[in-house]
Design a protein around this motif. Sequence first.
Motif, mmCIF file in Angstrom:
data_model
loop_
_atom_site.group_PDB
_atom_site.id
_atom_site.type_symbol
_atom_site.label_atom_id
_atom_site.label_comp_id
_atom_site.label_asym_id
_atom_site.label_seq_id
_atom_site.Cartn_x
_atom_site.Cartn_y
_atom_site.Cartn_z
ATOM 1 N N UNK A 94 0.324 6.130 4.545
ATOM 2 C CA UNK A 94 -0.293 6.353 3.232
ATOM 3 C C UNK A 94 -1.767 6.744 3.279
ATOM 4 N N UNK A 95 -2.182 7.570 4.238
ATOM 5 C CA UNK A 95 -3.599 7.895 4.402
ATOM 6 C C UNK A 95 -4.219 8.420 3.108
ATOM 7 N N UNK A 97 -0.319 16.109 -5.694
ATOM 8 C CA UNK A 97 -1.367 15.263 -6.260
ATOM 9 C C UNK A 97 -0.868 14.432 -7.419
ATOM 10 N N UNK A 98 0.037 14.992 -8.233
ATOM 11 C CA UNK A 98 0.659 14.212 -9.306
ATOM 12 C C UNK A 98 1.528 13.111 -8.714
ATOM 13 N N UNK A 99 2.212 13.433 -7.633
ATOM 14 C CA UNK A 99 3.018 12.423 -6.939
ATOM 15 C C UNK A 99 2.139 11.263 -6.483
ATOM 16 N N UNK A 155 8.420 7.769 9.678
ATOM 17 C CA UNK A 155 9.832 7.714 10.062
ATOM 18 C C UNK A 155 10.583 8.971 9.631
ATOM 19 N N UNK A 156 9.831 10.004 9.236
ATOM 20 C CA UNK A 156 10.373 11.321 8.883
ATOM 21 C C UNK A 156 11.312 11.306 7.681
ATOM 22 N N UNK A 157 11.152 10.280 6.833
ATOM 23 C CA UNK A 157 11.924 10.253 5.589
ATOM 24 C C UNK A 157 13.119 9.326 5.625
ATOM 25 N N UNK A 159 11.634 6.830 1.558
ATOM 26 C CA UNK A 159 11.862 7.621 0.352
ATOM 27 C C UNK A 159 11.846 6.742 -0.895
ATOM 28 N N UNK A 160 12.341 5.524 -0.770
ATOM 29 C CA UNK A 160 12.271 4.586 -1.891
ATOM 30 C C UNK A 160 10.825 4.220 -2.183
ATOM 31 N N UNK A 161 10.049 4.025 -1.137
ATOM 32 C CA UNK A 161 8.645 3.638 -1.309
ATOM 33 C C UNK A 161 7.835 4.726 -1.992
ATOM 34 N N UNK A 162 8.148 6.002 -1.751
ATOM 35 C CA UNK A 162 7.366 7.095 -2.333
ATOM 36 C C UNK A 162 8.010 7.680 -3.589
ATOM 37 N N UNK A 163 9.029 7.017 -4.101
ATOM 38 C CA UNK A 163 9.687 7.457 -5.333
ATOM 39 C C UNK A 163 8.907 6.911 -6.523
ATOM 40 N N UNK A 164 8.141 7.768 -7.198
ATOM 41 C CA UNK A 164 7.302 7.322 -8.314
ATOM 42 C C UNK A 164 8.136 6.615 -9.376
#
Length: 294
Positions: free
Chosen positions: A106-107, A141-143, A203-205, A210-215
Amino acid sequence: MSGIGLKVRAEFQKGDDIRDADLTTPDYVERVDDILYGEDPIWQKLDLYRPKERTEEKLPVIVSIHGGGWVYGDKERYQYYCMSLVKHGFAVVNFTYRLAPEFQFPAALEDTNLVAEWIMKHAEEYQLDTDHIFGVGDSAGAHMLGLYASICTNAEYAKQYDFQVPEGFAWKAVALNCGAYQITISGEEQDFTGQLMSELLPEKGSDEELKKINVIEHVSESFPPVFLMTSNGDFLKADAPLLMAKLMECQVPHVFHFYGDKDTMLYHVFHLNMKTEIAEECNKEECDFFKRYL
């Protein structure tokens, strides 16, 4: 860097060069450039723009998180868009953040949090009204703005990160433009999103990533009010109604704007082109939305 990152950077830069050709700093803008908000003098810098005629006045703040597929972009590419927002009476923070693949998730969110810390620490010095902080973000950026707004308002989700939101920092409202809010990867070897995720995510997705980055997964009833925008030529337009449904479910105040019609095709992030009237119109509508929360 892999082929996908190089390709995105080359193609996006070419388009941005054409879009911004011959643009200059507007006469009404006072700007302070290249302020270090972290320790990295290359990646962690921001610009601050204010209206010249209001130099001694405390102003509400708009923080811009630029797009670029998580692998491209910087504050220079967003300076003219961000400076255009100043005319509506805001101070605007425009920052560069660490990109993939040089720096993985998450840099960029860590950098966003550092910018929040910088705002709270330097508010008095730069006459920033920390009771009225707004955010704009487009595409990737919206993500990221959606994720960071969730971190600020969803305690359970915030526990997944090692950093803490600075005390007193809160979004009054956000504008999410042509964004990606539910990222999925198809099984096809050449899936574009999958290639980007392989550069962004350690981990390449994986399913967990993917759950963690799902807004949409992390929006709660405490999420800030939203101006949600897309257009008829936006390749991410299908994501907007999915997020809107979640906002409705959580009873988050929001407005939805769909730009373009059968006679006018408006493509992804059209609002960044300061040479067009429709960009000015869209950005004014977003700033007017923010003013409801002043």
